[in-house]
Structure formats: C-alpha cells, structure tokens
Design a protein around this motif. Structure first.
Motif, short mmCIF file in Angstrom:
data_model
loop_
_atom_site.label_atom_id
_atom_site.label_comp_id
_atom_site.label_asym_id
_atom_site.label_seq_id
_atom_site.Cartn_x
_atom_site.Cartn_y
_atom_site.Cartn_z
N SER A 70 -2.78 -2.99 -6.02
CA SER A 70 -2.20 -1.88 -5.27
C SER A 70 -1.18 -1.25 -6.57
O SER A 70 -1.18 -0.08 -6.34
N ASP B 5 -3.74 1.06 -8.12
CA ASP B 5 -4.27 2.07 -7.08
C ASP B 5 -2.96 3.19 -7.18
O ASP B 5 -3.26 4.47 -7.15
N GLU C 102 0.84 -1.10 0.05
CA GLU C 102 0.05 0.07 0.15
C GLU C 102 0.90 1.19 0.04
O GLU C 102 0.24 2.58 -0.42
N TYR D 12 0.12 5.21 0.22
CA TYR D 12 -1.22 5.44 0.36
C TYR D 12 -1.92 4.48 1.38
O TYR D 12 -3.51 4.68 1.57
N LEU E 246 -6.89 4.18 -2.06
CA LEU E 246 -6.77 2.69 -2.44
C LEU E 246 -8.21 2.14 -2.87
O LEU E 246 -8.84 1.51 -2.13
#
Lengths: 335, 543
Positions: free
Chosen positions: B389, B392, A67, A70, B409
């Motif tokens: 991801s 994203d 991730e 973010y 996300l």
C-alpha cells in the motif's frame, strides 16, 4: 519451456476477473457473505446497484487504514459493537445524516455522531437443561453461584460475545466485583472453555453440563436444522436478569467509510438495510432481532417470549473491552 | 569451488530475497512502536503457559511426523509389499485436507457429545463423564495428533524423494557387505537422507508454529493465540508484531542448530537419475505389517475424515450446492499454479546461487526468504499489505501531483496482493525441497561443466535442473497443495467478490456449520488431487 509459459499465461488470464459496472457499492464485511447475500441480492434487484463484498474475520480495519484515501471500500459491516467503535476511533468512517435511517433506528442503537448504526441485536442467553434445571429465573451473576458447581459449559472467554458480556459486568459491578464473579464462574465450569455456542447446547443434551451461555440465533438455527433439533429441544432458552437490569445484548452494525467514492449509492444501501424489507430478511433468515421497531422478530424467535434488554450504552461495552480481556487473562479463564 | 559468477547473480538473489523479506521487515518495524504494558501484562499472566503449550505442540508434531513419515517413506521407496504402488500416492492425500476441516471433523466425532462417546454411553448404560474414562480430544496431545495427521506427508514426500535419489551403488555395496534391510536403512539411507528429513521437519515445525485454526479449535492457547489476542483484542499490532518477531527468532535458532549439527557432513552421490531401484522384497508377516501400517495411517489421516465429509455433503447437498463452485475452483486452481511456478523458480535461483557463490554470506538470501512460513497467516497478510500500500500511495500521489487521476490500488487492491502473500508464505517450502535435492549433486559435476566451458546459467539448465527435477516436482506439488488450502492471506488480501474454495468453506466453518461447506471442502481435496496424481507419476517415472 513454452508449455510452462502457456500454462502460466492461461492461469493469469483465468485469475484476473475484473468487476466493472456503473453504480456499485463495495463492502468490507466481518459478517459471512452468505448471511448478507439474501439482503443484498434483493437490493440489487430493486435498484440495479451492484454490491461487491470482501469478508474476513480479522484485519479489515487495518486494510482500510492502509488503503487510506485510495480505498475502494464504501461500507463496513460488523458483528460486534467493539469493531464499530474501533472504526470510529481510528477515524476510518464518516457521519451519515439520513432522516430515513434516523427514523428507522432508535436513538440508543446508533452513534451520537451518526458514525455507526446498529442493524440487528442479539441476546447473550443462558440455556438450561429441561430435565435437570427447568424454566427458572436466572441471572448472569448466578453463573458464579456455588449451586451450579461443575454444571456450566461455555465457549472460549476470548470470543467477542463473551468479552462483551464481561465488559458489561465490569460496568455494573466494577473491576474487582467482576473479577470475583468471573473467578466463581470459572470455578463452576464442567469443562475447560471450548467449542462453539451450538456445542454448548449439545453438551447439555448429552448431560455433560446443565447450563450454558449462548447467542439466541444459534439456537434458532439449531431448531430449524432437523439433525440438530433434538439437542435444541432438550434445553430452555432463558433471558437472564429479567428481575433487574435485563439481558445483555450486542449489535451487528454498519458504517460508511471516510473515503467512500460511491457515497450516494452507499447511503441508499444503508437506508435500505434499515428498512422493513431488509430487516424482515434479517429476522427471518438469520433469527436476529431487527432494530427497526416496525418489523417483528420471526415467529420462532417471537415464540421465546418478550424480554427486557440491558439499557447499558453500547459504547460502555466497547470501552471496557480491554479491561475484560485483562480480567480473562488474570483469572486464566481459558486455561 | 572456483566458478566465476557474473555480478548479476548475487545482486539478483539478494534483491529477490529482500523483496520477499519486506513484509517481515514491516512486521519487525511495527514491533518498535511498542506497547510495553500489554506485553508485560501478558507475561505476568498467561504467556508462560502459552509458551509451554507452543513448545510441546511444535516438538510433539515435529517428532511424531518424523516417527510416522520416515518409516513410511523408506518402506514405500525401498521395499516391495502388497499395495505399495497405491500408497506411493495415497499417503500424500492427507496433504490435500485443510487442517481446520480435519480438526473440526475429529472433534465432532470424539468429543463428549459426539457419536462415539454417545454410543458408548448408550451401549454400556453410562450416565455421565464420571462413569467412564475417555481421552479428551481438546488437549495438547489431541492437537499434536491432529496436526501430525495433516503434516506428516511433508516428511513422507521429501524423505521418499531423498531415498529415491540416493545412489543405488551405495546401497548395493551395503548389501554386498552383508547389511540387512534394517541395517542398510539405519547405516546408509538414513544418514544420507538427513538433510531432506531435517528440511521437512523444519517445515512441519514452522507450519505448526503458524497454525491458529487447529489449536484454537482445540482450546490449546499457544503463542499464535497470544498474537491474535494482542492484535485483535488489545488492538496492539505492535505487541502482536513483537510476539511474532519472537517466534521468528526461536525458529531461526532451531534451524541454525540443525544446520550446525550437520555442517561437518557432506554427502554427495553420483546418480544419473536412470538407475533401477532394487527393492527389498517383504514377505509373510513383515509384508502384512507394512501394508497394515500404511493402511491405518492412511485411514486415520485421510480415509475416515474424507468419508465423514462426504456423509455431511450428502446430508446437506441441497443447501450447499452453489453454481459458482466452478468459478471458485478455477480461482483456487489458477492461483495455486501461478504461485507454485513462482515459488519453485525462486527456490531454484536462490539455492543455485548459494551453491555457486564462494562467499560465506551466500546462504543468507535463501534463509531470509524462508522465514515467512512461520508467521501466523493474518499477521503476514498485514505485513504484505504495508509495503504494497505504501507503493500504491506513492504511485497515486505522483499521478495526482501531475494533475491526473491515479490508477488506484494496483498492487494492494488486486490479485497481485494475494499472489505476493502466498509467495512470501510458501517460498520456504520450495527453497527447502529444491535445496535438499541440489545438495546431493556432487560438486565435481559443476567442475566438469566449468571445465567444458559452460556458463552458470547454461549449467543450471543443462546439468543441474535435470538432476534435481524430482526435488522441483516435489516442491511444486507441496506449494500447489498449500496454496489450494491457504486461508488467512486469501481472506484478507482478496479483491472484491473474489472467492477461493478455501475462503468459501471458511464462511461456514466460522459460522459453526461445516456441514454447509462440506461439498466445497471435498472440491478442495479433489482439485488438489489433480496435480498430486500428475506429479506423482512424473516422480515415479523419473526413477
């Protein structure tokens, strides 16, 4: 066809529940949610800050890594020192300089760079049959002693708690010394490593073995469960190595994520978790040892007596983890 | 076949299957950044034993499931005996039990400290394990039995569907030519059902290969154990990915062997779906034996564990009641509904494409879309996370480039991720069961439709779908129930504060106290029953 679309649309709308509120903290937790809930609920009641949790035993560090910047996660809770070190090594967390936390947690239970903090400690105890062994002085080294041949039970060697113990043995005796010890330990087993910590205590109660390894708080929970109490009552909880370096301990802990978007609220929660109120809940509900020295263990836990803990630096245990796993494979401990 | 396919069909099929395959490619990609040291260390120490265990467990479960599932399916589909109508749905119930719950309950019951051995010791005055013999439940054999109890209903369901779809005229001919019940089973029904049985056994094998909870609980280390050891223990996702890729390769070989084995056979049947089935009337000892067999399997696989679960739930009712159960049930249920629709749609599209296209490569999309099922769930979840991801990040970076705050996300941080994870994992089930139904429809039906000027799409909806609806129902049912129980993907990919029944139960199982999760485990089973009963009625009606 129309009805199918209606069902899908209905299901979609049911499935999407969005949590939105002004101030909140998002947690990735390796600890079961039901263990954190009591502490966190009190925090929300006091501050109005909402706390959201995702619990999983594996993969949260990877998720955080993927991730990247973010991520919504602010705080990671772990049950083992190795996880904390992994987060630090991967650069997924950031230092927290809080005088409150530094005051609440002793130096040796937090990272030198303040990137992770222990919240509770737990002891790797040895349990012994009251009838067949009694309240004796014992050490981890004794597990390899021939006098216990065919009398020992333990869970899988690959379980993080056992791995951490073996890692500490490698630090104290060197790799070869630890290998000799682990081979002897395996030779003494009454059965192939299996079941959980509670299962070992039950096995002693039933006479399958005389001594076993297990964590203190599982024992505490068995004593408090009317159905499991008889089994727990048939064993002594022993603190190993009290004549020398002390009993092996591990920690549960926390770390602030590198890209936390709710940093202030999160640090507020971290301070709260080390404070007396939260530490008291940890002690009473989960039967762990609080890190905050102002808070005493629960009455039950205190009744097991004082003990001295191995002063080995926590990061040594994490560093030796891979060696410990290698050793387990070499000795074929679980097979 | 000489149907001119619109160019969109192949393009769409390939795109769809590649999308589903993306997480697996991500895993394979990871395996190149390898960690040779870890791999060779494992090879020199424990891996050979793990491989042997894996082989034994996978083959054991596949074989035993077939041994139990096929006769049960045939009895229930083709014979008449007391309580047959009950077993039609009752024998599917074990599917609704999560395997980790069954394993937990049986181990508790049968291990040395468990109630059975304890009472035996008390009864006969035995002092310790040396005084008597009792089978050890935590062994390879124990794991095989346990997994079979949970998985045999796959074989039962797909084989039964296949028996029901078989042309009655063939069976009537067999009987007229003097075949006994047994002969018509062995000579006619069984060969005709082979594709369906093969598909279901392949599913069972894949599920077994991917299982971690049961073998872990039984202290039987397999390849999955090695995958988790390398990843969680040694911190090498690459070595774990490489082991997973190895598992996938083994599986491909197995499936291809089976397909090759029957590549020379083609069986089509003319059924209208409206035929009346004439069941063999079993009488006397035979009837009792059939009922007894069904009852004992039902009790072992569902009745006994479910009763014990209820017992636990009653003992711990106060600690385990939770006001959020309804929300968790809604979460689990709606996820399962969405996923089963998507998976069945994928199954229909890919197998229909495979049927109509002349090109040799047309079977590839459905094959690659099926491979996700054999991977250990958590590894697959990581595989899903990687492409999502990436996407994203690209979106957010683009937004930031234009000086705006990104949407966050939107794929990897939302329910989309769980749905994607489930679809990748369970498409195999849908594709397998739809395909085996579709294979039985004779190609002359396609030819007639084309001659009458139908477009492929119209043909799909007007002709084929009605003919294979039983297969589609079965597929939807299986995916639904699997989704209700699914754990690793939901656990790792869920948004904050999102709990399904399975993730809720797991917190307690992982803290060694199923007792407190027993009530929720019962809710999983009960919610799973809703579609089971509903769909089963449709299956029966469709006869």
């Amino acid at each position: 066809m129309k009805s199918i679309i209606a069902i899908i649309a209905g299901a979609m709308s049911l499935a999407t529940s969005v949590a939105a509120s002004a101030e909140q903290v998002n947690i990735y937790s390796y600890r079961q949610s039901f263990l954190i809930d009591p502490v966190v609920e009190q925090f929300t009641k006091d501050t109005g800050i909402k706390v959201n949790v995702v619990f999983a035993k594996k993969g949260l560090a990877e998720r955080l890594e993927r991730e990247g910047k973010y991520t919504k996660a602010d705080l990671v809770l772990t049950t083992d020192i190795s996880r904390l070190m992994e987060l630090e090594d991967k650069g997924l967390v950031q230092p927290v300089n809080s005088s409150v936390i530094n005051k609440n947690i002793p130096q040796h239970l937090r990272d030198d760079g303040n990137e992770w903090f222990a919240l509770t400690t737990r002891v790797r105890n040895i349990f012994a049959s009251k009838a067949r062994v009694g309240n004796i002085a014992i050490s981890y080294e004794d597990l390899a002693d021939k006098k216990f041949s065919g009398k020992i039970c333990t869970r899988s060697g690959k379980h993080p708690y056992t791995v951490a113990l073996i890692a500490s043995m490698i630090e104290h005796h060197g790799y070869e010394g630890a290998k000799t010890w682990l081979t002897g330990f395996k030779g003494n087993l009454a059965r192939k490593p299996q079941a959980n910590d509670r299962g070992q205590i039950k096995a002693i109660d039933q006479g399958q073995c005389d001594i076993a390894l297990g964590n203190s708080y599982y024992f505490g929970k068995m004593v408090s469960d009317p159905k499991q109490k008889p089994a727990a009552d048939s064993v002594h909880i022993l603190f190993p190595n009290q004549q020398d370096r002390g009993a092996h301990i591990n920690v549960s802990g926390m770390a602030l994520t590198k890209y936390s978007r709710n940093k202030d609220a999160t640090i507020q929660l971290m301070e709260y978790l080390t404070g007396e109120q939260a530490q008291h809940i940890y002690a009473e509900v989960n039967m762990e040892y609080p890190v905050n020295t102002a808070v005493k263990p629960s009455t039950l836990v205190a009744s097991w007596g004082d003990f001295s803990a191995d002063k080995l630096a926590m990061n040594k245990i994490a560093e030796n983890r891979k060696l410990a796993l290698k050793l387990l494979d070499q000795v074929k401990f679980d097979l | 076949m000489f149907i001119q396919l619109n160019k969109k069909w192949p393009a769409f099929s390939w795109l769809l299957s590649l999308l589903i395959f993306m997480p697996l490619m991500a895993i394979v990609w990871q395996s190149f950044g390898d960690d040779q040291a870890v791999f060779s260390h494992l090879w020199q120490t424990v891996l050979p034993q793990y491989l042997i265990n894996t082989f034994l467990v996978v083959f054991g479960v596949a074989f035993l499931s077939m041994l139990i599932g096929v006769p049960l399916a045939w009895l229930v589909a083709m014979c008449q005996f007391p309580m047959r109508g009950v077993f039609v749905w009752a024998l599917l119930l074990p599917l609704a039990m999560p395997s980790y719950v069954v394993a937990f309950i049986y181990t508790d019951l049968l291990e040395y400290a468990g109630p059975i051995q304890s009472s035996l010791r008390e009864l006969f005055g035995w002092k310790n394990a040396q005084d008597y013999w009792f089978f050890d439940v935590r062994t390879v054999n124990g794991a095989i039995v346990m997994l079979t109890l949970v998985l045999f209903p796959y074989v039962f369901l797909l084989a039964r569907t296949s028996f029901l779809e078989q042309s009655q005229s063939l069976l009537q001919s067999a009987r007229m030519l003097g075949c006994s019940a047994w002969q018509s089973f062995y000579r006619v029904s069984l060969p005709l059902a082979r594709p369906a049985i093969a598909v279901s056994v392949a599913l069972v094998a894949m599920e077994t290969l991917a299982d971690f909870a049961v073998v872990h609980y039984f202290a039987v280390p397999t390849l999955t154990t090695a995958v988790y050891d390398t990843w969680v223990g040694y911190g090498s996702l690459a070595a774990a990915a490489r082991l997973s890729a190895l598992m996938l390769a083994c599986l491909f070989v197995l499936i291809s062997l089976e397909r090759f084995g029957r590549s020379q056979q083609k069986n089509y049947q003319r059924t209208t779906g409206q035929e009346q089935i004439n069941r063999y009337q079993l009488t006397g000892v035979k009837a009792y034996a059939a009922t007894g067999f069904c009852i004992s399997i039902f009790m072992l696989a569902f009745g006994l564990p479910f009763i014990l679960l209820i017992d636990m739930a009653i003992d711990y009712f106060e600690q385990s009641w939770n006001d959020e159960f309804i929300q968790y049930s809604i979460n689990s249920f709606s996820l399962a509904v969405i996923v089963s629709f998507i998976c069945v749609a994928i199954g229909i599209l890919l197998s229909f494409f495979k049927r109509l296209s002349q090109h040799k490569s047309s079977s590839v999309p459905s094959k690659i879309a099926s491979s996700g099922y054999a991977l250990p769930g958590t590894v697959l979840a990581i595989g899903v996370l990687i492409p999502l991801s990436l996407f994203d990040h690209a979106i957010n970076d683009l937004w930031e480039y234009f000086g705006k705050e990104g949407p966050g996300l939107i794929l990897s941080g939302t329910l989309f991720a769980i749905v994607a994870g489930y679809v990748v994992r369970f498409s195999a089930i849908a594709i397998g069961s739809v395909e085996s139904s579709l294979n039985k429809v004779t190609p002359s039906i396609d030819m007639v439709s084309v001659t009458l000027g139908m477009s492929p799409l119209k043909m799909l909806f007007k002709v084929h779908l009605p003919l294979v609806r039983k297969g589609c129902f079965a597929a939807a049912l299986l995916v639904f129930i699997e989704s209700m129980k699914e754990l690793p993907a939901a656990l790792l990919l869920r948004p904050f504060d999102y709990e399904t029944l399975a993730t809720y139960v797991y917190q307690f199982v992982s803290d060694e106290q199923l007792e407190h999760g027993a009530l929720a485990a019962i809710v999983i089973v009960l919610v799973g029953l809703i579609p089971l009963i509903f769909l089963n009625r449709s299956l029966e009606k469709a006869q």
